[in-house]
Write an enzyme that holds these catalytic residues in place. Structure first.
Site, PDB file in Angstrom:
ATOM      1  N   ASN A  90       9.388   5.306 -19.324  1.00 55.26           N
ATOM      2  CA  ASN A  90      10.097   5.036 -18.065  1.00 55.26           C
ATOM      3  C   ASN A  90      11.611   4.879 -18.236  1.00 55.26           C
ATOM      4  OD1 ASN A  90       7.190   3.287 -17.208  1.00 55.26           O
ATOM      5  ND2 ASN A  90       7.943   4.988 -15.986  1.00 55.26           N
ATOM      6  N   GLU A 140      14.214   0.028  -9.433  1.00 57.91           N
ATOM      7  CA  GLU A 140      13.688  -1.071 -10.273  1.00 57.91           C
ATOM      8  C   GLU A 140      14.562  -1.248 -11.525  1.00 57.91           C
ATOM      9  OE1 GLU A 140       9.572   0.662 -10.302  1.00 57.91           O
ATOM     10  OE2 GLU A 140       9.013  -1.356  -9.661  1.00 57.91           O
ATOM     11  N   ASN A 148      12.701   7.743 -15.812  1.00 60.86           N
ATOM     12  CA  ASN A 148      12.957   7.226 -14.458  1.00 60.86           C
ATOM     13  C   ASN A 148      14.441   7.292 -14.137  1.00 60.86           C
ATOM     14  OD1 ASN A 148      10.206   6.511 -14.777  1.00 60.86           O
ATOM     15  ND2 ASN A 148      10.434   4.857 -13.323  1.00 60.86           N
ATOM     16  N   LYS A 201       4.949   1.627 -22.271  1.00 53.36           N
ATOM     17  CA  LYS A 201       5.231   2.334 -21.013  1.00 53.36           C
ATOM     18  C   LYS A 201       6.740   2.512 -20.839  1.00 53.36           C
ATOM     19  CE  LYS A 201       3.639   4.364 -17.457  1.00 53.36           C
ATOM     20  NZ  LYS A 201       3.694   3.890 -16.111  1.00 53.36           N
ATOM     21  N   ASN A 237       5.680  -1.009 -13.288  1.00 57.70           N
ATOM     22  CA  ASN A 237       6.383  -0.689 -14.524  1.00 57.70           C
ATOM     23  C   ASN A 237       7.392  -1.783 -14.841  1.00 57.70           C
ATOM     24  OD1 ASN A 237       5.229   1.842 -15.226  1.00 57.70           O
ATOM     25  ND2 ASN A 237       6.452   2.856 -13.644  1.00 57.70           N
ATOM     26  N   THR A 287       0.848  -1.197   0.000  1.00 62.05           N
ATOM     27  CA  THR A 287       0.000   0.000   0.000  1.00 62.05           C
ATOM     28  C   THR A 287       0.880   1.242   0.000  1.00 62.05           C
ATOM     29  OG1 THR A 287      -1.620  -1.321   1.206  1.00 62.05           O
ATOM     30  CG2 THR A 287      -1.982   1.050   1.185  1.00 62.05           C
ATOM     31  N   GLY A 288       1.488   1.516  -1.152  1.00 64.89           N
ATOM     32  CA  GLY A 288       2.281   2.741  -1.291  1.00 64.89           C
ATOM     33  C   GLY A 288       1.494   3.726  -2.131  1.00 64.89           C
ATOM     34  N   ALA A 289       2.181   4.431  -3.048  1.00 62.99           N
ATOM     35  CA  ALA A 289       1.501   5.423  -3.885  1.00 62.99           C
ATOM     36  C   ALA A 289       0.431   4.750  -4.758  1.00 62.99           C
ATOM     37  CB  ALA A 289       2.528   6.153  -4.751  1.00 62.99           C
ATOM     38  N   GLY A 338      -0.689   1.349  -4.730  1.00 64.11           N
ATOM     39  CA  GLY A 338      -1.635   0.523  -3.961  1.00 64.11           C
ATOM     40  C   GLY A 338      -2.587   1.388  -3.155  1.00 64.11           C
TER      41      GLY A 338
END
Ligand SMILES: NC(=O)C1=CN([C@@H]2O[C@H](COP(=O)(O)OP(=O)(O)OC[C@H]3O[C@@H](n4cnc5c(N)ncnc54)[C@H](OP(=O)(O)O)[C@@H]3O)[C@@H](O)[C@H]2O)C=CC1
Ligand SMILES: CC(C)(CO)C(=O)C(=O)O
Length: 318
Positions: A202, A280, A206, A198, A108, A13-15, A17
């Site tokens: 990214n 990531e 990123n 995507k 991602n 449950t971060g940004a 979630g």
């Protein structure tokens, strides 16, 4: 929501979630959140999303868990943890999957579903979700939602096999739930295509944001970094095309235009570097580089960016 409402679990449950879980719960879905470091804060103050799109949103008493063994089995599991956690989370995801569960990997990168597939029972459907959203955590249990918010969904593997109609029916179940929750969502005929589309954004943004400690406005406002971003985008497009993913005409041009209309944005990898969390790099760089190499495509700019980011990560670990 009726008693037959599907049970939805949010794994991480971060940004991402936090945002999508909160939207689904507000729409009346039965949502259960798995948390780790922010459990205490959320049990005291609930979940909060400060959204520039929807206004301030809150769930005062979300159904939260710190211990996954106390969480009920779910019909849908939305994976909102970073791809760097997938190996560690795979047994938990397998345990929390009800029969015929649909696991949706909201991450991602490339190959993220493959890491989970081996641990999941055959009766579990595995889907990928590409989120076009600008969001980050600003405090425990608090998400800042700056812009956008749609999710493109594709089928990876499971009981639907290669049956395109069965796949589409499943994707549409989640699309419908998202739409009921006020989230734009579309089914994608090819998950690989959705993931490569995507990556075109990214891979340059990123990594360069983490490396140069800069947001989209600064990166696009400088001629050199803008040219580098464009060149990397073309490199990723060439790899995607070689792998059979046909991209829209002048896709880099369209993405650059879209980005210049966004508010200044610091991608998730920037926040990972800042917070000293793993980046990531495998899913966004190593796996796409390897996939391209397999069809004879070299990506020298992407390779260099990957090496520089690995340097940063190794130095942070020393
Ligand atoms: N943020 C964005 O705007 C976008 C992000 N994405 C992608 O979405 C994915 C998620 O990113 P984002 O939401 O930003 O990441 P965050 O770092 O904000 O959230 C990840 C969450 O997963 C939790 N988590 C990790 N491992 C566990 C575990 N073992 N048990 C319980 N919880 C766990 C973390 O908890 P803890 O705090 O304890 O580590 C954290 O709450 C990434 O793949 C990212 O690239 C895609 C589009 C946009
Ligand atoms: C590319 C962007 C900003 C919106 O499409 C996003 O979703 C991301 O940070 O991964």
């Amino acid at each position: 929501m009726s008693a037959a409402s599907p049970r939805i679990g949010i794994i991480g449950t971060g940004a991402i979630g936090g945002f999508y879980g909160l939207m689904l719960a507000r729409a009346g879905f039965d949502v259960h959140f798995l948390l780790r470091s922010e459990y205490e804060a959320v049990s005291e103050r609930g979940l909060q999303v400060n959204s520039a799109v929807h206004g301030p949103l809150a769930l005062a008493r979300p159904q939260i868990y710190r211990d996954p063994s106390l969480m009920p089995a779910c019909d849908w599991l939305l994976v909102g943890a970073k791809s760097t956690s997938n190996e560690a989370l795979a047994p938990t995801i397998a345990r929390l999957a009800a029969a015929d569960c649909k696991v949706v990997v909201l991450q991602n990168g490339l190959g993220v579903e493959d890491v989970l597939r081996a641990s999941l029972p055959e009766n579990v459907h595995l889907l990928g979700g590409l989120c076009a959203i600008c969001a980050h955590r600003s405090a425990p249990g608090v998400v800042e939602h700056q812009a956008l918010g749609g999710v493109n969904l594709g089928y990876h593997s499971g009981p639907a096999g290669g049956d395109a109609q069965a796949q589409l029916a499943l994707l549409n179940e989640m699309v419908e739930m998202f739409r009921q929750a006020g989230v734009d969502s579309s089914p994608m005929p090819s998950l690989a295509l959705a993931r490569w589309m995507k990556l075109v954004w990214n891979v340059p943004f990123n990594g360069l944001s983490a490396l140069l400690e800069a947001g989209t406005e600064a990166l696009l406002g400088n001629d050199d970094s803008r040219a580098e971003i464009k060149a990397i985008m073309h490199e990723v497009c060439a790899a995607a095309q070689a792998l059979g993913c046909s991209l829209p005409e002048d896709f880099p041009g369209k993405l650059l235009m879209g980005t210049s209309r966004m508010p200044d944005y610091l991608p998730s990898m920037y926040h990972d570097r800042l917070q000293n969390r793993p980046m990531e790099l495998e899913a966004i760089y190593a796996v796409p580089l390897a996939a391209a190499a397999e069809v004879g495509i070299q990506m020298p700019r992407t390779q260099t960016l990957y090496h520089l980011l690995r340097f940063l990560e190794q130095r942070a670990a020393d």
